[in-house]
Motif scaffolding. Structure first.
Motif, short mmCIF file in Angstrom:
data_model
loop_
_atom_site.label_atom_id
_atom_site.label_comp_id
_atom_site.label_asym_id
_atom_site.label_seq_id
_atom_site.Cartn_x
_atom_site.Cartn_y
_atom_site.Cartn_z
N THR A 12 37.85 42.67 39.91
CA THR A 12 38.53 42.36 41.16
C THR A 12 39.15 40.97 41.03
OG1 THR A 12 36.56 41.32 42.09
CG2 THR A 12 36.83 43.69 42.49
N THR A 13 39.88 40.55 42.05
CA THR A 13 40.50 39.23 42.01
C THR A 13 39.46 38.13 41.86
OG1 THR A 13 42.34 40.02 43.37
CG2 THR A 13 42.02 37.64 43.26
N SER A 14 38.39 38.20 42.63
CA SER A 14 37.38 37.15 42.56
C SER A 14 36.65 37.16 41.21
CB SER A 14 36.39 37.25 43.71
OG SER A 14 35.77 38.50 43.72
N LEU A 15 36.36 38.34 40.69
CA LEU A 15 35.71 38.42 39.38
C LEU A 15 36.65 37.98 38.27
CD1 LEU A 15 33.76 41.80 39.73
CD2 LEU A 15 32.83 39.48 39.77
N ALA A 16 37.93 38.31 38.39
CA ALA A 16 38.92 37.87 37.39
C ALA A 16 39.03 36.35 37.39
CB ALA A 16 40.27 38.50 37.67
N ALA A 20 38.14 33.91 34.24
CA ALA A 20 39.17 33.03 33.67
C ALA A 20 38.88 31.56 33.94
CB ALA A 20 40.53 33.40 34.22
N GLY A 21 37.92 31.27 34.80
CA GLY A 21 37.59 29.88 35.12
C GLY A 21 38.61 29.23 36.02
N VAL A 22 39.22 30.02 36.91
CA VAL A 22 40.23 29.50 37.83
C VAL A 22 39.89 29.97 39.24
CG1 VAL A 22 42.05 29.43 36.08
CG2 VAL A 22 41.76 31.49 37.47
N ALA A 23 40.68 29.54 40.21
CA ALA A 23 40.49 29.96 41.59
C ALA A 23 41.17 31.32 41.82
CB ALA A 23 41.09 28.93 42.54
N PRO A 24 40.69 32.09 42.79
CA PRO A 24 41.35 33.36 43.10
C PRO A 24 42.84 33.20 43.44
CG PRO A 24 39.20 33.31 44.13
CD PRO A 24 39.45 31.93 43.55
N ALA A 25 43.20 32.08 44.05
CA ALA A 25 44.61 31.83 44.35
C ALA A 25 45.44 31.73 43.07
CB ALA A 25 44.76 30.55 45.17
N THR A 26 44.85 31.25 42.00
CA THR A 26 45.55 31.17 40.71
C THR A 26 45.82 32.57 40.17
OG1 THR A 26 44.52 29.04 40.26
CG2 THR A 26 45.45 30.23 38.39
N PRO A 46 43.44 44.56 44.76
CA PRO A 46 43.87 44.95 43.42
C PRO A 46 42.75 44.80 42.40
CG PRO A 46 44.68 42.78 43.93
CD PRO A 46 44.03 43.30 45.18
N ILE A 47 42.90 45.51 41.30
CA ILE A 47 42.00 45.33 40.17
C ILE A 47 42.83 45.04 38.92
CG2 ILE A 47 40.08 46.67 41.09
CD1 ILE A 47 40.94 49.03 39.39
#
Length: 70
Positions: A12-16, A20-26, A46-47
């Motif tokens: 998911t967006t939060s797991l991605a 990746a070590g970034v914020a969900p907004a990134t 999205p996934i």
């Protein structure tokens, strides 16, 4: 609300963002800029493929006018 279960190899967006070590907004910014593509889910949930997230993390990012250098 997150998905209860995802197929192996999908995030998911939060797991991605966590992977990746970034914020969900990134993650959402990478999608908007064409660096990362969604592979399913819904428009609001999205996934992404794990391999695509890692590739986007290491991809060269295009600069925008007025953007600060990292």
């Amino acid at each position: 609300m997150e998905y209860l279960s995802l197929p192996p190899g999908y995030l998911t967006t939060s797991l991605a963002a966590e992977a990746a070590g970034v914020a969900p907004a990134t993650i959402r910014d990478w999608v908007r800029r064409g660096i990362l593509t969604r592979c399913g889910g819904t428009p609001k949930r999205p996934i992404y493929r794990v391999a695509a997230v890692h590739a986007a993390r290491h991809a060269a990012k295009p600069n925008r006018p007025g953007q600060r250098a990292a």
